[in-house]
Design a protein around this motif. Structure first.
Motif, mmCIF file in Angstrom:
data_model
loop_
_atom_site.group_PDB
_atom_site.id
_atom_site.type_symbol
_atom_site.label_atom_id
_atom_site.label_comp_id
_atom_site.label_asym_id
_atom_site.label_seq_id
_atom_site.Cartn_x
_atom_site.Cartn_y
_atom_site.Cartn_z
ATOM 1 N N HIS A 82 -13.108 -18.699 -10.646
ATOM 2 C CA HIS A 82 -12.556 -17.998 -9.487
ATOM 3 C C HIS A 82 -11.226 -18.647 -9.083
ATOM 4 N N ILE A 98 -9.972 -19.282 -6.329
ATOM 5 C CA ILE A 98 -10.137 -20.277 -5.259
ATOM 6 C C ILE A 98 -10.572 -21.618 -5.857
ATOM 7 N N THR A 154 -11.574 -9.392 9.767
ATOM 8 C CA THR A 154 -11.052 -9.408 8.413
ATOM 9 C C THR A 154 -9.972 -8.344 8.228
ATOM 10 N N SER A 180 -9.641 -13.797 6.962
ATOM 11 C CA SER A 180 -11.004 -13.711 6.492
ATOM 12 C C SER A 180 -11.845 -14.632 7.356
ATOM 13 N N ALA A 181 -13.015 -14.159 7.752
ATOM 14 C CA ALA A 181 -13.837 -14.948 8.672
ATOM 15 C C ALA A 181 -14.366 -16.206 7.992
ATOM 16 N N ASN A 182 -14.484 -16.183 6.669
ATOM 17 C CA ASN A 182 -14.679 -17.481 6.019
ATOM 18 C C ASN A 182 -13.594 -17.683 4.972
ATOM 19 N N ARG A 209 -9.018 -9.971 0.796
ATOM 20 C CA ARG A 209 -10.366 -9.421 0.554
ATOM 21 C C ARG A 209 -10.686 -9.320 -0.927
ATOM 22 N N LEU A 265 -10.385 -11.495 -2.983
ATOM 23 C CA LEU A 265 -10.983 -12.762 -3.405
ATOM 24 C C LEU A 265 -12.491 -12.791 -3.190
ATOM 25 N N TYR A 266 -13.003 -11.874 -2.378
ATOM 26 C CA TYR A 266 -14.441 -11.890 -2.074
ATOM 27 C C TYR A 266 -15.154 -10.620 -2.526
ATOM 28 N N GLU A 267 -14.475 -9.794 -3.316
ATOM 29 C CA GLU A 267 -15.118 -8.559 -3.762
ATOM 30 C C GLU A 267 -15.788 -8.699 -5.115
ATOM 31 N N ASN A 268 -15.392 -9.713 -5.879
ATOM 32 C CA ASN A 268 -16.019 -9.995 -7.170
ATOM 33 C C ASN A 268 -15.938 -8.823 -8.134
ATOM 34 N N ASP A 269 -14.839 -8.125 -8.076
ATOM 35 C CA ASP A 269 -14.595 -7.035 -9.015
ATOM 36 C C ASP A 269 -14.232 -7.656 -10.362
ATOM 37 N N MET A 270 -14.993 -7.296 -11.408
ATOM 38 C CA MET A 270 -14.742 -7.908 -12.719
ATOM 39 C C MET A 270 -13.310 -7.660 -13.175
ATOM 40 N N LEU A 317 -11.565 -10.484 -11.461
ATOM 41 C CA LEU A 317 -11.939 -11.825 -11.918
ATOM 42 C C LEU A 317 -11.451 -12.105 -13.336
#
Lengths: 359, 795
Positions: free
Chosen positions: A127, A129, A219, A224-226, A345, A347-352, A355
């Motif tokens: 990832h 990050i 968001t 982003s909240a985290n 966002r 970064l947190y969607e995990n779309d292949m 990635l």
């Protein structure tokens, strides 16, 4: 008979006509294998076979002489001779094939389509990050910083009070902080890790603290909240602002590129004094001004400063003899700037499809 | 904060351009976030006069106006209704261009011709106000440029004032900064006015119940105030600062606040019961309507300004509707005071009410200049409201805030900054900042913080002042140095990094999810039967209301979302923390999740068994490279996993996680057709041995003996049983047991299967003989027959 063969053949093979022993056999074995390997014609191969393995060859002779071998060597000589016979037979067979052209077991690749897709394992992807965190850790690691960790669920003391943040500081607002029903909170920064490390040991402290933080942001493309931060802390004797500047300048080059410059502006943080903000020159336009840096040529990256003596007092360090610097920056922000990611966002969607673009 | 440059220049004589000033401010600690030229682009707009208007025949909300432009009357259609005949208005005639780029053309609106546009302030970029069109002063000359009337283009700096510098939240404060940066004098006007008539004491009386809550309260009374709009220049400055003009009295209180940082409040004295002021805590259950017409429930934690009967203002935050300045106001009670910053902040948060006033009080307002602000406002009110100031002022004041002297050591300053400054420069900077030096021995300087700098408390605060004025950017960067802290222990983070690297190497892509999700999303994977979940007290939204107690739901969701856009093959992992409650205490724990969907590199078997064994294989390999104990699985059950396809993960006998295939209902939520394998385990259980050094064992020198065997067993016999039996009967020389085939046939009958194994025997000391190998092999076969009732087919 034995004597006859001994005289005729052992004469040049083994020294003199002594009986067979382990040492002479070893030499014979080495020579035989070598002759087999270097035989250049089919006839030469056959000659080697006859010489060693033929009915009147050397090996049958050795077997016959075995009883004359010294008892302590007898078993070993027998075993060696047998191994040799097997090995030489195979070797001669291979050599014969090679010489006759049978070795071309693989068909000539005239019809092979080497453009077919390659097969086999595929590495996964890290990832962005994580990549930024690990590279930052490596860069600071080269300067002797080690990683320290702390909990996501923190006490208000570690997250605020110990960091010289007054009880009515705006960031203490419930609207910025996620609170839990046991009076604790989700850390709003990784600074509490610095407090925990300082509470646990005496100087020197030289740590970086990558980790997840939380703020009650709604968001959107840049919030982003985290999110993740990496902070650094160096506490020792005679640490100066000049050291801090040198350290962050080195980080900037290593992370964003050798041409990236840094500049420092005074700022305010409750836990450092003096406090600074650190801008990196834009790596896209080299400071000329572009969309990424919003035309200014500079990108705000880090907050930093010299640790406030009141923080040292909180952790029981002597503020008279102790000095130090601290810095912190947002990982998502660096990742977005570095890779040109337009929306946090993603970064947190995990779309292949996202990635797979990263190594 | 917005800072109009023309206003700033009233107090400080600096020729520098806006850009230069912005740069100097940014590099001395007050970041200039933008420079705005308010009014730019309005050059084409002129003063028009409304000569007549009537309702649009076909649209109730539109007016047909006749607007005089200095030469003739134009027909203009307008949607506002805040004007009347004779009003001077901002007219954009045909051919004009507005700041947004809009070009005015002749147009037909519902059949009526319009040859221009009457503009609102927001349309001209002057403010955010869109309540109606802009009404210009009655004496504005028709046909002249509108900008001439309002004072031209104003340059406004947008500042980020840091939390520690309340003194910078006003024009004079910023002028003091600029004066220090340019080394010029600060010019603060001295208000002058005449006091007349009755003494203020005859008008009112002030009681402050707690001097900590309210360290200083001054009251002045002004009579015969004439309410009207304030002058254009004042309104302009207010709008440039984002404050909406109301009337001359209220505008003056706001103007003085923006000018010197003291929030003021004006009461209509006639509306105060017994004309008196009491500063006290609110009573339990007390309520009050604030100026924004909200009914507020007050608590004894809040300070209020009250009259003889009821609260009339929330102290330092907002006035009450019941004592508001209004069209009939004649006598004004002018409050200039300070309130406890912490309490003001808490009250502001509790009421959800943040104002220009609370913003300043919660950051500390200088007590010493409270009275100056009152005089300044009084002077402006005599000038612009025609008011008369009653004699004297009531000043309830316990004394100035105690700001202790600070001793600064030059040597320490230089070692902290890493630069040599010299005594003269330091003293010069302090002088420019108006920080008085009480004593300056050779290298020890004692300063007395002025009242406007409550943030200066310790030596480091003064160092910061010196550094920022000297210029942080001027401090040279030292060469970065390495420093090894010998006893630093970062074994765990390094182990996590190694683990991540191994997972990526095994073909898995790393995912990241939020630490919170919705209750509903969690419920899909099993209800919170035992109250383990941790909820946020006030989440931003219900979608992010509960902390994750497992990584599985989000992993499933990630795979599912990919499936919905035709990404059907994915192999992912996540390393992240989960949160749960155990015996009442909130705990967190780092976990690893793995999720597999569809075909995997080199493996096309997407059958349930194929997927299960694939994830098992991945995990086995991960454990091997982590030097963790070997994987053990045990049948288990979990609401997220298919019955029969769910196992607990055990390491060294300890239960550390779960592995299995997702249930069909969960998969179908995202319309995933094929089996999805998933595993989750406690990360720390596989970290501790990753750095262990493996010792070398001799490479075997003697040849091995291979023996195959095939056994027909009952379906209930599993591979694990066979291996256990084989190993229990084997000598040390059995080095490998490979299962190479399973098949079923009618011949064998229902419920039976054939399993074929290849066994490798090897001795480290010698070459095994056929005889001894056969003997051991026969014994193994005997055991298999005995213990598993296997029928052996020898090969």
């Amino acid at each position: 008979m034995a004597v006859f063969f001994g005289q005729m053949q052992w004469g040049w093979d083994f020294e003199g006509d002594e009986t067979v022993n382990l040492e002479t056999l070893k030499r014979t074995v080495a020579e035989g294998l070598d002759e087999a390997r270097t035989a250049e014609t089919a006839d030469a191969v056959e000659a080697v076979r006859i010489k060693y393995l033929g009915r009147k060859g050397l090996m049958p002779q050795v077997m016959k002489e075995l009883k004359t071998v010294a008892p302590e060597e007898r078993a070993e000589v027998g075993r060696l001779a047998n191994t040799f016979k097997k090995e030489l037979t195979e070797l001669l067979e291979t050599r014969k094939k090679e010489l006759s052209g049978d070795a071309k077991a693989i068909a000539e690749p005239v019809t092979f389509d080497y453009t077919l897709p390659g097969r086999g394992p595929r590495r996964g992807t890290r990832h962005p990050i994580s990549t930024v965190i690990e590279e930052a850790v490596a860069i600071f690691g080269r300067m002797g910083f080690t990683v320290a960790e702390g909990p996501d669920v923190e006490t208000p003391y570690h997250n605020f009070d110990a960091l010289n943040t007054p009880g009515y500081h705006p960031s203490l607002d419930r609207q910025d902080t996620f609170w839990l029903d046991d009076g604790r909170l989700l850390r709003t920064q990784t600074s509490p890790v610095q407090i925990r490390v300082m509470e646990s040991r005496q100087p020197p402290v030289r740590i970086v603290t990558p980790g997840r933080c939380y703020r009650r942001d709604t968001t959107d493309a840049t919030h982003s909240a985290n999110f993740h931060q990496i902070e650094g802390l160096y506490v020792d004797r005679d640490v100066s602002l000049a050291d801090l500047k040198g350290t962050l300048a080195y980080f900037a080059h290593e992370m964003m590129g050798p041409d990236v410059a840094v500049r420092f502006r005074p700022h305010f943080f409750p836990f450092t004094e003096p406090s600074v903000e650190c801008d990196f020159s834009c790596h896209v336009c080299n400071g000329a001004g572009c969309r990424v840096c919003k035309g200014s040529g500079w990108i705000e990256i880090a907050g930093a400063g010299m640790v406030d003596p009141r923080v040292f007092e909180k952790v029981g360090y002597d503020p008279e003899t102790t000095t130090g610097y601290a810095f912190g920056m947002g990982i998502e922000r660096i990742a977005m700037i570095r890779y040109g990611i337009p929306d946090i966002r993603l970064l947190y969607e995990n779309d292949m499809r996202f990635l797979r673009q990263f190594g | 904060m917005k800072l109009p440059l023309s206003w700033l220049r009233e107090y400080v004589d600096v020729d520098a351009s806006a850009e230069e000033i912005a740069e100097r401010l940014t590099f001395s600690g007050t970041e200039v976030e933008g420079i705005e030229h308010v009014g730019a682009g309005c050059e084409d707009v002129i003063v028009g006069e409304v000569r007549a208007w009537e309702k649009h025949p076909k649209a109730d909300r539109l007016r047909l106006c006749r607007v005089f432009d200095g030469e003739g009357e134009l027909p203009v259609v307008c949607g506002a209704d805040n004007f009347d005949v004779g009003d001077k208005v901002a007219l954009a005639p045909v051919g004009a261009t507005l700041p947004g780029g809009m070009a005015i053309k002749e147009a037909k609106l519902r059949g009526e011709i319009s040859q221009g546009m009457l503009c609102a302030e927001d349309e001209l970029g002057l403010s955010a106000d869109h309540a109606g069109i802009m009404i210009l002063p009655a004496d504005a000359a028709v046909g002249t440029p509108m900008l001439d009337v309002i004072g031209g283009i104003e340059t406004v700096l947008e500042l980020e004032v840091t939390w520690n510098r309340p003194d910078c939240l006003c024009v004079i404060g910023m002028a003091r900064e600029v004066a220090a940066l340019y080394g010029v004098a600060l010019k603060v006007p001295e208000p002058t006015f005449e006091e007349k008539g009755k003494s203020v004491d005859e008008w009112t009386r002030v009681d402050v119940q707690d001097a900590f809550d309210c360290p200083r309260y001054t009251a002045r009374v002004l009579t015969e105030a004439k309410l009207k709009p304030s002058p254009v220049w004042m309104r302009r400055r207010l709008t440039c600062c984002g404050v909406r003009p109301i009337n001359n009295v209220v505008d003056i209180t706001n103007y003085v606040m923006l000018e010197c940082g003291h929030p003021l409040h004006a009461f209509d004295s006639a509306l105060l019961k017994e004309s008196r002021i009491i500063v006290r805590r609110a009573a339990e259950g007390e309520r009050m309507a604030t100026l924004d017409d909200e009914e507020r429930a007050l608590t004894p934690e809040m300070i209020v300004i009250a009259d003889a009967e009821r609260p009339v203002a929330v102290a330092g935050i907002m006035g009450g509707a019941g004592s508001e300045i209004n069209d009939t106001t004649q006598t004004v009670l002018l409050e200039s005071a300070t309130f406890d910053p912490a309490r003001t902040h808490r009250t502001s948060v509790a009421l959800g009410l943040s104002t220009e006033s609370s913003h300043r009080f919660e950051r500390t307002v200088n007590r010493e200049t409270v009275e100056w602000a009152s005089r300044r406002a009084a002077a402006l009110m005599t000038e612009h409201c025609g008011a008369t100031v009653a004699a004297g002022v009531i000043d309830v004041y316990g004394g100035a805030a105690e700001l202790a002297p600070i001793t600064c050591r030059l040597a320490r300053l230089e070692s902290l900054l890493g630069v040599s400054l010299g005594r003269d420069e330091v003293l010069g900077i302090l002088e420019k900042l108006q920080i008085p030096v009480a004593n300056a021995d050779d290298d020890i300087i004692t300063v007395a913080p002025p009242g406007f700098r409550p943030d200066l408390k310790i030596e480091a605060d003064i160092f910061e002042e010196i550094a920022r004025i000297h210029g942080i950017d001027e401090v040279p960067a030292a060469d970065p140095m390495g420093r090894v802290v010998v006893d630093a222990d970062d074994a765990r983070p390094r182990a996590v990094a190694a683990c991540r690297e191994h997972l990526v190497g095994l073909g898995l892509s790393e995912t990241m999810n939020y630490s919170f999700l919705s209750e509903q999303a969690l419920d899909r994977f099993g209800k919170d039967a035992d109250g383990r979940r941790v909820a946020l007290l006030d989440p931003v939204s219900a979608d992010h209301g509960v902390m994750r107690e497992s990584l599985i739901p989000q992993m499933a969701e990630s795979l599912g979302r990919n499936a919905t856009h035709q990404e059907l093959d994915a192999a992912c992992f996540e390393i992240g923390r989960v949160f749960y409650r155990e015996q009442g205490a909130i705990c967190e724990e780092e976990r690893l999740s793995i999720g597999l969907m569809g075909r995997q590199a080199g493996l096309d078997d997407t059958s349930p068994e194929g997927m299960f064994l694939r994830i098992k294989g991945l995990l086995e390999e991960l454990l091997r490279v982590q030097n963790a104990p070997a994987l053990e699985l045990q049948p288990d059950a979990h609401p997220a996993f298919e019955p029969g396809w769910c196992t607990a993960i055990l390491l060294g006998g300890e239960r550390v996680g779960i592995l299995g295939l997702l249930t069909a209902p969960i998969r179908h939520h995202w319309r995933i057709q094929s089996p999805v394998a998933m595993a989750e385990l406690r990360l720390d259980t596989i970290l501790s041995q990753v750095h262990d050094v493996q010792s070398f064992t001799d490479i075997p020198v003697y040849p091995s003996m291979d023996r195959d065997l095939a056994l027909i067993v009952d379906e209930s016999v599993c591979h694990g049983d066979v291996v256990r039996v084989i190993e229990s009967g084997a000598p040390g020389g059995l080095t490998r047991v490979d299962l190479f085939d399973i098949f079923r046939s009618e011949e064998m009958g229902d419920g039976r299967k054939s399993m074929a194994y290849s066994l490798t025997y090897r001795s480290a000391e010698r070459t095994l003989t056929d005889e001894e190998t056969n003997r051991v092999h026969a014994e193994i076969m005997d055991r298999l027959r005995r213990e598993l009732e296997a029928e052996i087919r020898e090969r």
